[in-house]
Scaffold this motif. Sequence first.
Motif, mmCIF file in Angstrom:
data_model
loop_
_atom_site.group_PDB
_atom_site.id
_atom_site.type_symbol
_atom_site.label_atom_id
_atom_site.label_comp_id
_atom_site.label_asym_id
_atom_site.label_seq_id
_atom_site.Cartn_x
_atom_site.Cartn_y
_atom_site.Cartn_z
ATOM 1 N N ILE A 1 -7.859 -1.949 -7.560
ATOM 2 C CA ILE A 1 -8.630 -1.137 -8.518
ATOM 3 C C ILE A 1 -8.487 -1.713 -9.926
ATOM 4 C CG2 ILE A 1 -8.787 1.134 -9.619
ATOM 5 C CD1 ILE A 1 -8.106 2.407 -6.982
ATOM 6 N N THR B 1 -1.070 2.476 -9.693
ATOM 7 C CA THR B 1 -2.481 2.196 -9.452
ATOM 8 C C THR B 1 -2.615 0.969 -8.546
ATOM 9 O OG1 THR B 1 -2.896 2.926 -11.711
ATOM 10 C CG2 THR B 1 -4.712 1.865 -10.552
ATOM 11 N N GLU C 1 -14.045 7.792 -13.462
ATOM 12 C CA GLU C 1 -14.224 9.094 -12.809
ATOM 13 C C GLU C 1 -13.596 9.087 -11.416
ATOM 14 O OE1 GLU C 1 -15.432 12.026 -13.982
ATOM 15 O OE2 GLU C 1 -15.346 10.942 -15.883
ATOM 16 N N GLU C 2 -13.738 7.973 -10.702
ATOM 17 C CA GLU C 2 -13.132 7.855 -9.370
ATOM 18 C C GLU C 2 -11.612 7.904 -9.457
ATOM 19 O OE1 GLU C 2 -12.790 4.553 -5.781
ATOM 20 O OE2 GLU C 2 -14.499 4.435 -7.167
ATOM 21 N N ILE C 3 -11.070 7.215 -10.467
ATOM 22 C CA ILE C 3 -9.614 7.218 -10.682
ATOM 23 C C ILE C 3 -9.133 8.637 -10.958
ATOM 24 C CG2 ILE C 3 -7.821 6.499 -12.324
ATOM 25 C CD1 ILE C 3 -9.383 3.827 -12.574
ATOM 26 N N TRP C 4 -9.877 9.356 -11.794
ATOM 27 C CA TRP C 4 -9.510 10.741 -12.146
ATOM 28 C C TRP C 4 -9.539 11.640 -10.911
ATOM 29 C CZ3 TRP C 4 -7.489 13.224 -16.215
ATOM 30 C CH2 TRP C 4 -7.617 14.612 -16.275
ATOM 31 N N LYS C 5 -10.602 11.502 -10.098
ATOM 32 C CA LYS C 5 -10.736 12.345 -8.897
ATOM 33 C C LYS C 5 -9.632 12.060 -7.888
ATOM 34 C CE LYS C 5 -15.745 12.811 -9.333
ATOM 35 N NZ LYS C 5 -17.064 12.340 -8.829
ATOM 36 N N ASN C 6 -9.100 10.830 -7.887
ATOM 37 C CA ASN C 6 -8.010 10.465 -6.974
ATOM 38 C C ASN C 6 -6.635 10.809 -7.532
ATOM 39 O OD1 ASN C 6 -9.733 9.444 -5.004
ATOM 40 N ND2 ASN C 6 -9.780 7.409 -5.919
ATOM 41 N N SER C 7 -6.638 11.591 -8.627
ATOM 42 C CA SER C 7 -5.385 12.088 -9.245
ATOM 43 C C SER C 7 -4.477 10.970 -9.743
ATOM 44 C CB SER C 7 -4.611 12.979 -8.261
ATOM 45 O OG SER C 7 -5.390 14.087 -7.883
ATOM 46 N N ILE C 8 -5.060 9.841 -10.126
ATOM 47 C CA ILE C 8 -4.275 8.761 -10.738
ATOM 48 C C ILE C 8 -4.185 9.037 -12.226
ATOM 49 C CG2 ILE C 8 -4.212 6.285 -11.256
ATOM 50 C CD1 ILE C 8 -5.745 5.808 -8.640
ATOM 51 N N GLU D 1 0.832 -1.206 0.000
ATOM 52 C CA GLU D 1 0.000 0.000 0.000
ATOM 53 C C GLU D 1 0.867 1.258 0.000
ATOM 54 O OE1 GLU D 1 -2.322 -3.384 1.321
ATOM 55 O OE2 GLU D 1 -0.439 -2.531 2.082
ATOM 56 N N ASP E 1 1.564 4.019 -3.140
ATOM 57 C CA ASP E 1 1.365 5.444 -2.883
ATOM 58 C C ASP E 1 2.603 6.246 -3.259
ATOM 59 O OD1 ASP E 1 -0.028 7.721 -1.907
ATOM 60 O OD2 ASP E 1 1.137 7.616 -0.062
#
Length: 486
Positions: free
Chosen positions: A249, A245, A270-277, A236, A240
């Motif tokens: 996920i 990724t 969209e979730e991936i984008w919001k998490n700045s990945i 983990e 980070d």
Amino acid sequence: MHVTLYRKYRPKDFEEIAGEQEIVQTLKNSLKSNRLAHAYLFTGPRGVGKTSIARLMAKGVNCLTNGVTDTPCNICENCKEISAGNFLDLIEIDAASNRGIDEIRQLKEKINYSPTKGRKKVYIIDEVHMLTKEAFNALLKTLEEPPEHVLFILATTEPDKILPTIISRCQRYDFKSVNYRDMREKLMYIIDNEGYKIDEPSLVAIYEASGGSMRDSISILERLMINTENKDIVIEKTEDVLGITPIKIIDQFIEIIEKKNQSEGVELLEEIWKNSIDIEIFFKDLAKRAKDRIVKIDLKTEIGLEIIDTVYDILSKFRYEEDKRLVGYVILNRLTEKVEKEVIVEKIIERVQNPQETLEIETSIDYSESENISKISYEEVKKSWNTIIEEAKKVKMTFGAFLIKAYFKDFSNNTLVIGFANDQSFAKNMMETEPYRTLFLETVRKVLKSKIMIKYELQEVNKSKDRVEGEDFSKKIIDFFGGEII
């Protein structure tokens, strides 16, 4: 003073080299029998040990305790100075910053002087491919017949840029990327010595991120150590720190592909984008994960290969698109299309068996008014163009994206000619493949109530006709998907 790990754990003898067993053994045999070439060429990726082995060669020919040897003592004055990087008879030249003919002329002037402390002067020229053509030519004669007390070792990551006349004067060794087993062994040695612990997934992640470079893997390990408080490196934290990724996920996305659930796929993107990945990195990680799961027989081969093929195909075709989310939608759509492949195969077989029918695709449309086939006019087809686009979007959402820059070009001989701008070759190619070709043809025939044919052509759009000036392509895409610029 703090010393970086890759310098602290630089190999002090041949036994500490990670990988390259064949090359190491050959060079050790040369030293043991004192049958050395006058010039060597080490080629291969960065960080795989080219310069480290060159320094060990310098130790081997200048060790005071063991003489010319494949096991330098590391305790005599010469060995210690070589390890510290201040041995007078070891001259390291960076060809990237000393690439001109003047520097090589200075080298040739000094080369005839006898060694100060050792048996041989060892010249290590790193990134030798950076030398100019004039500098290479000035070096030729010296490489061919150097003084007895001189040993040349040239190192490069790009051997194809070196003149063949230089290569022919050297004994060449091609280094390879370090494999996982050898890299793991070296990293575990460092981790144990430094008093840390690490889990296996983190070691795999380090290897993937390093690209097979031992030096890069040690640098990555040092970053992880700095960011770990309790000296226990877990996946983990590794994900980070490295910006990888999370595997859970990626596996979730693969499950979405298997279920062909587009709505869940859009939500996850969209979730991936919001998490700045980074979307592009995410899909490359997806392809790697698919490869790993194929090898472990944890994913159907056909699904895994389809993921890998689609990811790299779409990323290549849209490499200049700035909004990678849109590229992500294209990949998602390709991987989750509910296409009945068996039906397509049957159609292909049928068309091969009946070649006279290959120019037309039969549809289920009822053409009760057959006289319309001959009566439909150029103007009627042209006026129906916008209606055709709207109806096509209702049939399949992606038609809107592929036809966003398409335009009505001509209608003659019962054939609708659709034009695409030169930068729309991908959209044109997609429209010509199944199932898009068949579905769009059926839609057009339904709108026009006529059994016409379709032809696609790639050329520049006439900006004064059939195109609104100043219309932004990115804005069209955003409007189509109902998104917004963030």
